[in-house]
Design a protein around this motif. Structure first.
Motif, PDB file in Angstrom:
ATOM      1  N   TRP A  86      30.683  32.092  38.975  1.00 59.15           N
ATOM      2  CA  TRP A  86      31.487  32.149  38.588  1.00 59.15           C
ATOM      3  C   TRP A  86      32.413  31.992  37.223  1.00 59.15           C
ATOM      4  O   TRP A  86      34.004  32.499  37.069  1.00 59.15           O
ATOM      5  CB  TRP A  86      32.189  29.784  39.295  1.00 59.15           C
ATOM      6  N   MET A  87      31.403  31.814  36.399  1.00 62.37           N
ATOM      7  CA  MET A  87      32.224  31.926  34.686  1.00 62.37           C
ATOM      8  C   MET A  87      32.540  33.093  34.623  1.00 62.37           C
ATOM      9  O   MET A  87      33.601  33.353  33.800  1.00 62.37           O
ATOM     10  CB  MET A  87      31.358  30.748  34.142  1.00 62.37           C
ATOM     11  N   LYS A  88      31.739  34.003  35.118  1.00 66.92           N
ATOM     12  CA  LYS A  88      31.762  35.551  34.514  1.00 66.92           C
ATOM     13  C   LYS A  88      32.212  36.324  35.131  1.00 66.92           C
ATOM     14  O   LYS A  88      33.457  36.940  35.030  1.00 66.92           O
ATOM     15  CB  LYS A  88      30.138  36.018  35.139  1.00 66.92           C
ATOM     16  N   LEU A  89      33.027  35.532  35.933  1.00 66.57           N
ATOM     17  CA  LEU A  89      34.372  36.459  37.153  1.00 66.57           C
ATOM     18  C   LEU A  89      35.318  36.053  36.443  1.00 66.57           C
ATOM     19  O   LEU A  89      36.603  36.857  36.933  1.00 66.57           O
ATOM     20  CB  LEU A  89      33.929  36.369  38.539  1.00 66.57           C
ATOM     21  N   SER A  90      35.539  34.751  36.370  1.00 61.71           N
ATOM     22  CA  SER A  90      36.282  33.875  35.643  1.00 61.71           C
ATOM     23  C   SER A  90      36.936  34.534  34.252  1.00 61.71           C
ATOM     24  O   SER A  90      38.314  35.252  34.056  1.00 61.71           O
ATOM     25  CB  SER A  90      36.772  32.435  35.750  1.00 61.71           C
ATOM     26  N   ASN A  98      42.706  35.564  33.685  1.00 54.87           N
ATOM     27  CA  ASN A  98      44.472  35.356  34.448  1.00 54.87           C
ATOM     28  C   ASN A  98      44.457  34.345  33.163  1.00 54.87           C
ATOM     29  O   ASN A  98      44.182  33.429  32.658  1.00 54.87           O
ATOM     30  CB  ASN A  98      44.450  34.093  35.476  1.00 54.87           C
ATOM     31  N   PRO A  99      45.733  34.080  32.980  1.00 56.28           N
ATOM     32  CA  PRO A  99      46.666  33.791  31.830  1.00 56.28           C
ATOM     33  C   PRO A  99      46.831  31.868  31.904  1.00 56.28           C
ATOM     34  O   PRO A  99      47.652  32.012  32.917  1.00 56.28           O
ATOM     35  CB  PRO A  99      48.067  34.070  31.011  1.00 56.28           C
ATOM     36  N   GLY A 100      46.569  30.883  31.343  1.00 53.52           N
ATOM     37  CA  GLY A 100      47.061  30.222  31.915  1.00 53.52           C
ATOM     38  C   GLY A 100      48.324  29.517  31.902  1.00 53.52           C
ATOM     39  O   GLY A 100      49.586  30.352  31.152  1.00 53.52           O
ATOM     40  N   ASP A 101      49.221  28.629  31.668  1.00 53.06           N
ATOM     41  CA  ASP A 101      50.388  28.247  32.025  1.00 53.06           C
ATOM     42  C   ASP A 101      50.612  26.794  31.650  1.00 53.06           C
ATOM     43  O   ASP A 101      49.471  26.025  31.660  1.00 53.06           O
ATOM     44  CB  ASP A 101      51.366  28.631  33.117  1.00 53.06           C
ATOM     45  N   LYS A 120      50.568  24.381  33.204  1.00 55.80           N
ATOM     46  CA  LYS A 120      50.880  23.505  34.664  1.00 55.80           C
ATOM     47  C   LYS A 120      48.859  23.767  34.836  1.00 55.80           C
ATOM     48  O   LYS A 120      47.793  23.418  35.265  1.00 55.80           O
ATOM     49  CB  LYS A 120      51.306  23.362  35.966  1.00 55.80           C
ATOM     50  N   THR A 121      48.358  24.715  34.321  1.00 58.89           N
ATOM     51  CA  THR A 121      47.203  25.666  34.958  1.00 58.89           C
ATOM     52  C   THR A 121      46.459  26.408  33.569  1.00 58.89           C
ATOM     53  O   THR A 121      47.369  26.477  32.429  1.00 58.89           O
ATOM     54  CB  THR A 121      46.936  26.629  35.749  1.00 58.89           C
ATOM     55  N   LYS A 122      45.410  26.228  33.587  1.00 53.64           N
ATOM     56  CA  LYS A 122      44.782  26.333  32.440  1.00 53.64           C
ATOM     57  C   LYS A 122      44.059  27.902  32.765  1.00 53.64           C
ATOM     58  O   LYS A 122      43.608  28.258  34.460  1.00 53.64           O
ATOM     59  CB  LYS A 122      42.814  25.679  32.344  1.00 53.64           C
ATOM     60  N   GLY A 123      43.933  28.865  31.684  1.00 56.62           N
ATOM     61  CA  GLY A 123      43.969  30.196  31.656  1.00 56.62           C
ATOM     62  C   GLY A 123      42.361  30.219  32.776  1.00 56.62           C
ATOM     63  O   GLY A 123      41.590  29.485  32.127  1.00 56.62           O
ATOM     64  N   ASP A 124      41.659  31.121  32.815  1.00 62.58           N
ATOM     65  CA  ASP A 124      40.508  32.003  33.476  1.00 62.58           C
ATOM     66  C   ASP A 124      39.131  31.346  32.390  1.00 62.58           C
ATOM     67  O   ASP A 124      38.516  30.553  32.678  1.00 62.58           O
ATOM     68  CB  ASP A 124      40.073  33.191  34.224  1.00 62.58           C
ATOM     69  N   ARG A 125      39.142  31.861  31.240  1.00 62.94           N
ATOM     70  CA  ARG A 125      38.415  31.720  30.206  1.00 62.94           C
ATOM     71  C   ARG A 125      38.378  29.879  29.726  1.00 62.94           C
ATOM     72  O   ARG A 125      36.961  29.955  29.396  1.00 62.94           O
ATOM     73  CB  ARG A 125      38.758  32.488  28.534  1.00 62.94           C
ATOM     74  N   GLN A 126      39.501  29.607  29.623  1.00 66.75           N
ATOM     75  CA  GLN A 126      39.203  28.081  29.549  1.00 66.75           C
ATOM     76  C   GLN A 126      38.661  27.595  30.152  1.00 66.75           C
ATOM     77  O   GLN A 126      37.960  26.513  30.510  1.00 66.75           O
ATOM     78  CB  GLN A 126      40.404  27.549  29.107  1.00 66.75           C
ATOM     79  N   GLY A 127      39.001  27.848  31.637  1.00 69.05           N
ATOM     80  CA  GLY A 127      38.510  26.911  32.659  1.00 69.05           C
ATOM     81  C   GLY A 127      37.381  27.192  32.874  1.00 69.05           C
ATOM     82  O   GLY A 127      35.842  25.986  32.872  1.00 69.05           O
ATOM     83  N   ALA A 128      36.568  28.721  32.596  1.00 67.77           N
ATOM     84  CA  ALA A 128      35.119  28.940  32.872  1.00 67.77           C
ATOM     85  C   ALA A 128      34.199  28.274  32.026  1.00 67.77           C
ATOM     86  O   ALA A 128      33.353  27.904  32.305  1.00 67.77           O
ATOM     87  CB  ALA A 128      35.025  30.279  32.584  1.00 67.77           C
TER      88      ALA A 128
END
Length: 1000
Positions: free
Chosen positions: A923-927, A932-935, A937-945
């Motif tokens: 999951w971390m690698k795919l994210s 995907n950039p965050g906004d 309300k949501t975090k970006g993929d890399r920050q989330g990973a």
């Protein structure tokens, strides 16, 4: 016949002198005068030259009849009479009648006496006139003339042959269906046979006319009455009967054609046997000696004719076509027409055995096959059918004979013979023919009935597909569905049984209905659908209480109730089955019922407060061994099940000895079911007082089991292995004990592999050996022959373990082997009655499909496993299957679906490192890759990973000491990736996030 004396010359001269008639030419007077014409005609008649005589007499009547009465008086009637005789001989019936009429009507005698110039044939012409009318089939006139002759003749002068006369009179009456009158005249001729010199030929002719008349009117009673009354007089000597025998046989055939079977039999009985006729002819010929012939009462014996009759009969006998072939064929026909097929069969048997050269042998032999089939003489059907096919391979009856051979054998239960015959026949038959239809059905059905279910199924499937409108359609559909249940294809069988029951719901038209209900209940039970099983069994019990398998149904109902926890109700049905089996003398069902009672009641209680009923099992055990133990196939199971029960009443040694004896006995029977269980039970009891090493020594020299009994010896080795495996588990941390136990196990398995051919081993040993080779050695493919051999066996007790083992090996092989592995696992999933087996099989399919690279198929199977709507409720391998589903999306570049499913896995099973770690890592690698950039309300993929990875490491670090090497390796990879991501300029570190959070 004495010729009349003519005195025509003087009268003729007087007529010429008086000018009464014209004189013929001088040359003609010498050749065509009446006296010369009559004299020459008489000479021709004596020489049987009837045409020449008729020509001369016709010339005389042509020249002189106009004035003959005046010229010659009544004497000229003799010319007409002789002319009529010639016409009779030439069968010119109407001309003859006219000539006799002239003789009688135109030239009557004057006065009561006939003088030298009279017509001596005047009254006798009436007799001949009648004969001419008879020849012309003008029977009414013939009768009139015959009667008129009797009334007018001069008894001293007008002599006649009374035998032939009354025969003719009889025939004429019979021809116009005046049967009583005809019989009266015929009996007159017969009863006075000697005095009237009635010829046999005349009697036969009259009798022929009688048969014709009664046949036409179907007046069988008249014929039988006549024969009964005159039998002694109408029976012809055997030596004479040869020339009439075929006529009598034809008369009998005519009577039979008129549905006068009794009359036909009576006529056949008038024909003496061929041997009787031959012996009588030889006797007569011998009596003649050197003579050519001799007179004998009403007949003349002619040696040449006798010899000809003898030769004809001997030829018929030599060629195989004596009268008896016709008589026996007719007898068979009559018997069968009146429903006595066995009588017909007996007649055809005689024809085949006594007259194998008969012209109609093909028909006779075919009818023998046919009638033997009808009455159930199946071995004769097979014997004579084979003879027919060999003798007449091109006969029109070949297809019918083939059908009868098979159907007769099949419906009489001669299944092994059917298999032999049908196996040879089937490849020679053209498809889409009635013969192929029957042969295919019989072969498949015979394999089914003999328990050869593997061989039966493809044939049954082929028959159903190829012949949907077969006369055997109902039976074929039932066999197909039922056979699948015997192979433990429960789902397939259930589906076909449901269709069968829906298509043929009427018990009056479906003899298989109760059997199908039983099979369907068995499928429900196998699928743990106990309520549905009970529904079918209740219906079977209420609607078919006298069905053949109702005892089996009671036992099955007991099984269902017992598995549902209702042991009291189960006991009731086992007892009902036992009671019914004893009433029906069904030892098989009785033994089965006793086994279920002993097994259920003889169980050790599993809970402290659970009451024991082991003692209640003892009477059933004693009853079993006393009444059924010698022949029951359940003796092994009973010997195993009774151990605790007998132990509860102090009969431990008896139980052990019984087990030992059963083991020794069963060991002599190849493939004996239950032998493994018996040995295992014996092992448990033996070990209560002995050590593992003592057991090993005991089993290596087990009483009554010889060294060449490989299967039994191998079972004993496996039992010892089982003991050492338990020792291995007990060893715990005792390193030396572990090493010793494992060494013993390894040695024993190597002995099994080296000392025993797979064909010598039981399914249990085959699977055990296969599992050892697969799991405990570096060459798992060595296990395949053991699994394959187990799967070939009729005993399907280890079907699913064999399929699991083989699939496990094949799943690591080529794509083709992986496909076969999936097929095996799908079979287990579809047909096993054990939920754990089904669950493991479905999980195995997912893994193998992933290994194949069939990611879409793997995803569908994974969804099937994880679904909560299909009633499976599987959960044991949900983490692994969920991970596989996520991986299948990733392999197909379905990133969003992959990420969503990876989240589900690592969030749900975070503590299960072997699952959550690879899910988190992927999951971390795919994210990170999607990015995907965050906004707001949501975090970006890399920050989330980064954050989720960091959190995962933080929360699972407490498990590191318990992780396996592989788990720790994956966990370290996640930790390294978190550190890598943390160094990225795109990432806000956890320290920074904590600092910002603190400020808030």
């Amino acid at each position: 016949m004495k010729p009349a004396r003519f005195t025509l010359i003087p009268a003729l001269g007087f007529a010429l002198a008086a000018g009464l008639i014209s004189a013929p030419p001088a040359g003609a007077q010498l050749q065509e005068d009446p006296q010369t014409l009559n004299s020459n005609a008489l000479t021709a008649m004596k020489g049987n030259n009837w045409e020449e005589a008729l020509k001369l007499l016709s010339r005389a009547t042509e020249l002189y009849d106009r004035n003959a009465l005046q010229l010659f008086g009544p004497q000229f009637g003799v010319t007409w009479y002789r002319k009529g005789i010639c016409e009779l001989k030439l069968k010119r019936w109407d001309d003859a009648a006219e000539s006799f009429e002239k003789c009688y009507s135109k030239y009557p005698n004057k006065g009561d006496k006939v003088d030298g110039a009279g017509n001596i044939f005047n009254k006798r012409a009436l007799l001949r006139w009648g004969e001419a009318a008879q020849g012309a089939e003008n029977y009414e006139q013939a009768i009139k003339m015959f009667k008129k002759f009797l009334e007018e003749r001069d008894k001293t002068r007008d002599t006649f042959d009374p035998g032939s006369f009354y025969i003719s009179l009889a025939i004429c009456h019979l021809k116009i269906n005046k049967i009583p009158e005809g019989v009266e005249h015929l009996e007159t001729a017969i009863k006075n046979k000697v005095r009237f010199r009635t010829p046999d030929a005349g009697i036969v002719a009259g009798f022929q006319a009688l048969v014709g008349a009664v046949t036409e009117k179907r007046d069988e009673k008249a014929l039988l009455t006549f024969i009964d009354k005159n039998r002694a007089d109408i029976v012809i000597d055997p030596f004479e009967m040869e020339i009439y025998s075929r006529l009598f046989l034809k008369l009998a055939a005519d009577a039979m054609g008129a549905d006068m079977e009794a009359g036909a039999i009576a006529l056949y009985q008038l024909v003496p046997g061929t041997e009787v006729m031959i012996e009588d002819l030889k006797s007569r010929i011998q009596r003649l000696g050197s003579r050519d012939g001799m007179k004998e009462l009403t007949r003349t014996l002619i040696k040449a004719k006798l010899q000809a009759s003898l030769e004809n009969l001997e030829k018929q006998r030599r060629e195989g076509n004596p009268n008896e072939t016709i008589q026996l064929g007719a007898t068979a026909f009559i018997h069968e027409k009146h429903g006595n097929v066995r009588g017909a069969y007996a007649a055809y048997t005689q024809l085949e055995l006594l007259y194998p050269k008969a012209k109609k042998r093909e028909d006779n032999l075919y009818n023998l096959v046919r009638t033997s089939s009808i009455i159930g003489e199946v071995f004769d059907t097979e014997t004579y059918g084979s003879r027919f096919l060999k003798t007449y391979p091109d006969s029109q009856y070949v297809p019918a004979v083939q059908r009868m051979m098979l159907t007769s054998l099949f419906y009489e239960g001669e299944y092994l013979t059917c298999i032999k015959v049908a196996s040879e026949m089937l490849p020679k038959l053209s498809e889409k023919t009635k013969e192929h239809d029957i042969c295919l059905h019989v072969l498949g059905g015979s394999y089914y009935y003999t328990g050869q279910y593997d061989k039966a199924q493809p044939l049954l499937d082929q028959h159903v597909e190829m012949y949907p409108e077969s006369q055997f359609e109902q039976a074929a559909l039932y066999f197909q569905a039922s056979n699948l249940s015997r192979l433990q294809f429960w789902k397939k069988s259930a589906k076909l049984l449901d269709a069968f029951l829906a298509k043929y719901p009427d018990p009056s038209k479906n003899i298989y209905l109760p059997f199908a209900l039983y099979d369907r209940a068995n499928c429900h039970y196998a699928e743990s659908e106990n309520e549905a099983a009970l529904t079918n069994l209740d219906r079977l019990e209420s609607e078919f209480p006298n069905a053949e398998m109702i005892g089996m149904a009671y036992n099955l109902k007991g099984n269902v109730l017992q598995s549902s926890g209702d042991r009291d109700a189960a006991e009731t049905y086992y007892k009902k089955a036992l009671e019914l089996a004893e009433r029906r003398d069904n030892d098989m069902i009785a033994g089965e019922s006793l086994f279920y009672l002993i097994a259920m009641l003889g169980e050790k209680p599993t809970k402290k407060d659970q009451p024991s009923r082991m003692k209640d099992a003892v009477p059933y055990s004693d009853k079993f061994w006393k009444e059924y133990g010698e022949t029951s196939p359940y003796k092994t199971q009973v010997a195993v099940s009774q151990v605790h029960a007998l132990g509860s009443v102090g009969r431990d040694e008896e139980a052990l000895n019984r087990l030992r004896d059963v083991i020794a006995e069963m060991a002599t029977i190849p493939g004996s079911p239950g032998l493994e269980e018996a040995i295992n039970s014996y092992t448990d009891v033996y070990l209560t007082k002995h050590s593992a090493d003592e057991l090993k020594e005991h089993y290596y020299a087990f009483p009554k089991i010889r060294n060449n009994n490989k299967a039994a010896l191998a079972l004993l080795r496996i039992a010892i292995i089982g003991v050492y495996e338990k020792e291995l588990k007990k060893a715990g941390d005792n390193r030396d004990a572990k090493i010793a136990a494992q060494a013993s196990i390894d040695v024993l398995f190597k002995e099994l592999k080296n000392d025993f051919d797979p064909k010598d081993l039981s399914p249990y040993i085959l699977v055990s050996t296969g599992d050892f080779l697969r799991e405990k050695t570096s060459a798992p493919r060595q296990a395949l022959p053991y699994y394959d051999e187990a799967l070939k066996r009729k005993d399907k007790s280890y079907l699913f373990p064999s399929l699991f083992g083989r699939a496990s090996v094949l799943a690591e092989g080529s794509k083709e082997e992986q496909a076969k592995a999936i097929e095996d696992l799908r079979r287990v999933f579809n047909d096993s009655q054990e939920k754990p087996q089904r669950e493991l099989a479905l999980y195995g399919i997912v893994k193998t499909q992933m290994a194949q690279g069939e990611y879409e198929a793997a995803a569908e199977t994974a969804k099937e496993y994880l679904s909560k709507d299909n009633g499976l409720n599987f959960s044991k391998f949900a983490p692994e299957v969920g991970l596989a589903l996520a991986e299948s999306y990733e392999k197909r570049d379905m990133t969003n679906d992959a990420l969503a499913n990876y989240v589900r896995v690592w969030s749900a099973y975070k503590g299960l490192i072997k699952i959550s770690a690879p899910a988190m890592l992927s999951w971390m690698k795919l994210s990170w890759q999607r990015n995907n950039p965050g906004d707001e309300k949501t975090k970006g993929d890399r920050q989330g990973a980064y954050e989720q990875g960091w959190t995962y490491i933080d929360q699972t670090s407490r498990f590191t000491e318990k992780m396996t090497d592989d788990e720790r390796k994956m966990w370290n990879q996640i930790q390294s990736l978190v550190e890598e991501y943390e160094a990225s300029a795109d990432i806000t570190t956890m320290d920074k996030l904590k600092e910002e959070a603190a400020k808030k």
